[in-house]
Design a protein around this motif. Structure first.
Motif, PDB file in Angstrom:
ATOM      1  N   ILE A 114     -19.413  -3.556   0.266  1.00  0.00           N
ATOM      2  CA  ILE A 114     -19.907  -3.708  -1.106  1.00  0.00           C
ATOM      3  C   ILE A 114     -20.622  -2.411  -1.482  1.00  0.00           C
ATOM      4  O   ILE A 114     -21.656  -2.077  -0.897  1.00  0.00           O
ATOM      5  N   ASN A 115     -20.056  -1.691  -2.439  1.00  0.00           N
ATOM      6  CA  ASN A 115     -20.651  -0.413  -2.841  1.00  0.00           C
ATOM      7  C   ASN A 115     -20.347  -0.128  -4.312  1.00  0.00           C
ATOM      8  O   ASN A 115     -19.262   0.298  -4.630  1.00  0.00           O
ATOM      9  N   PRO A 116     -21.269  -0.411  -5.202  1.00  0.00           N
ATOM     10  CA  PRO A 116     -22.661  -0.740  -4.896  1.00  0.00           C
ATOM     11  C   PRO A 116     -22.943  -2.239  -4.820  1.00  0.00           C
ATOM     12  O   PRO A 116     -22.344  -3.036  -5.538  1.00  0.00           O
ATOM     13  N   LEU A 117     -23.889  -2.535  -3.923  1.00  0.00           N
ATOM     14  CA  LEU A 117     -24.573  -3.826  -3.933  1.00  0.00           C
ATOM     15  C   LEU A 117     -25.780  -3.557  -4.827  1.00  0.00           C
ATOM     16  O   LEU A 117     -26.517  -2.606  -4.573  1.00  0.00           O
TER      17      LEU A 117
ATOM     18  N   LEU B 256     -21.220  -5.559  -6.915  1.00  0.00           N
ATOM     19  CA  LEU B 256     -20.591  -4.969  -8.103  1.00  0.00           C
ATOM     20  C   LEU B 256     -19.218  -4.363  -7.796  1.00  0.00           C
ATOM     21  O   LEU B 256     -18.459  -4.051  -8.706  1.00  0.00           O
ATOM     22  N   ASP B 257     -18.926  -4.172  -6.514  1.00  0.00           N
ATOM     23  CA  ASP B 257     -17.620  -3.661  -6.111  1.00  0.00           C
ATOM     24  C   ASP B 257     -17.244  -4.386  -4.821  1.00  0.00           C
ATOM     25  O   ASP B 257     -18.126  -4.959  -4.165  1.00  0.00           O
ATOM     26  N   ALA B 258     -15.979  -4.369  -4.471  1.00  0.00           N
ATOM     27  CA  ALA B 258     -15.539  -5.056  -3.254  1.00  0.00           C
ATOM     28  C   ALA B 258     -14.407  -4.288  -2.617  1.00  0.00           C
ATOM     29  O   ALA B 258     -13.423  -3.963  -3.277  1.00  0.00           O
TER      30      ALA B 258
END
Ligand code: GDP
Ligand code: MN
Length: 384
Positions: free
Chosen positions: A190-193, A204-206
């Motif tokens: 996850i970037n960004p969490l 916010l991303d996976a």
């Protein structure tokens, strides 16, 4: 199996990880309809199997329908590092107070799972690892024990996130570990969490990579088949029934037997080269199989030299040599070829090859010398 971001988010959601409400589509009208449904502002995001979409113009905020339409039409068809965008994901935009990084993957040498967490998220983790390695808090998780909440909390504290994020981060990381194990993933990232101004922590991303060997436990994973990244070289090779795996280097590899093909890849690396592929032509090495193999390798523009490594067993040296000569008559090969032929009737095979040797077809007696020659040729072709 590498999932697209939206598939990764749907995967996360199944394990209770908070993600933004959104939907995927391949057309502009639907994108606007989705935006109207989730409510503005929305984010329009390119769905491709590569990172750095934000920098490449593949992630855009839209405040209204006109902007959603404009961004959707600009992003569909966009080329991001060679990946053309066919699908976009439209989700409700989030307010961001801070951006973090979190992941689980397997540390093979430690024989344990590796968790990485950083207060410096949103940027590529490789950059953080290079410039500020202390900013990444790592934990090893014993797979037989699992991640305990105490261990997780200590890890979050070590990462120096905003204290407001601690509880939310512990909750998400416990769920992320569970998704990683239960879902048989090789990687969850996850970037960004993000920490929202309201104090919630949110993915916010996976980035999710699932273990292709675990699909018998997850029959529904067949739904990801259609969106797997395609390697055209692999498709062409598999259509010919060849055992081929595409790699990034410049030395094309052909060997008979999977073990020898792997050793050949290793030896090319060992002498400072980079294999362009793994290709096992199996036990036989007749002209059909050999010309098919050569064709596949020849069609890879990255290949600057070809290393044919054959150890004759049941297949005798003469058969192999004749197969190679006939294959060369059928296919025009651009890159120079280095052959190492050993095993049953190697001398007879070499005698057949001998009159055909030239600057574009060379022979070496040992595997190591042949690898050196092929790498030297590949390097000089690349530089010349
Ligand atoms: P990547 O560039 O491929 O990693 O795509 P990301 O999904 O990580 O998005 C890149 C960046 O866009 C994030 O780091 C955020 O800074 C920004 N971004 C993405 N979604 C949102 C959102 O909902 N709100 C805001 N304000 N920024 C966002
Ligand atoms: Mn990202």
């Amino acid at each position: 199996m590498d999932l697209l971001e939206y598939q990764g988010k749907q995967f996360f959601a199944q394990y209770g990880i908070p993600v933004s409400d959104g939907e995927a589509t391949d057309n502009v009208d639907d994108a606007v309809a989705i935006a109207e449904r989730v409510g503005y502002p929305v984010v329009v995001k390119a769905q491709v199997h590569t990172g750095g979409r934000g920098k490449a113009g593949g992630v855009k905020l839209a405040e209204n329908a006109d902007e959603a339409r404009m961004h959707a039409s600009n992003i569909l068809g966009l080329d991001i590092k060679g990946h053309v965008v066919k699908t976009i994901w439209v989700e409700i935009a989030s307010d961001i107070a801070e951006e973090y990084y979190a992941s689980f993957t397997l540390d093979r040498s430690a024989k344990q799972h590796l968790g990485m967490l950083s207060a410096e998220g949103g940027v590529e983790i490789e950059t953080v690892a290079e410039e500020n390695p202390d900013a990444i808090a790592k934990i090893h998780v014993d797979p037989t024990v699992g991640l305990t909440e105490d261990q997780c909390r200590a890890w979050v504290e070590a990462a120096n996130l905003n204290p407001d994020a601690t509880d939310g981060a512990v909750d998400i990381l416990m769920k992320l570990y569970n998704a990683y194990v239960e879902g048989d993933a090789d990687l969850v990232e996850i970037n960004p969490l993000i920490l929202k101004p309201t104090g919630e922590v949110h993915a916010l991303d996976a980035k999710v990579s699932l273990d292709g060997n675990a699909t018998y436990e997850h029959p529904d994973y067949t739904k990801y088949d259609a969106t797997q990244p395609r390697d055209e070289r692999e498709e062409a090779a598999h259509a010919k029934g060849l055992q081929y795996v595409g790699l990034d280097g410049s030395v094309g590899v052909i060997a008979n037997g999977a073990g020898l093909a792997m050793s050949t890849v290793d030896v090319v690396n060992q002498v400072g080269g980079k294999p362009a592929n793994f290709l096992d032509i199996g036990g036989g090495a007749n002209a059909d199989v050999m010309s098919g193999a050569m064709e596949v390798i020849n069609n890879d523009p990255a290949v600057k030299a070809i290393f044919i490594n054959i150890f004759g067993g049941i297949t005798r040296g003469e058969e192999v040599a004749n197969g190679i000569i006939e294959a060369m008559n059928r296919v025009t090969i651009d890159a120079p070829i280095v052959i190492r032929l050993d095993g049953t009737n190697a001398n007879e095979g070499r005698a057949i090859l001998e009159p055909h040797l030239s600057d574009s077809l060379m022979m070496e007696t040992t595997m190591l010398d042949a690898a050196r020659k092929a790498v030297e040729l590949a390097d000089s072709q690349a530089n010349g």
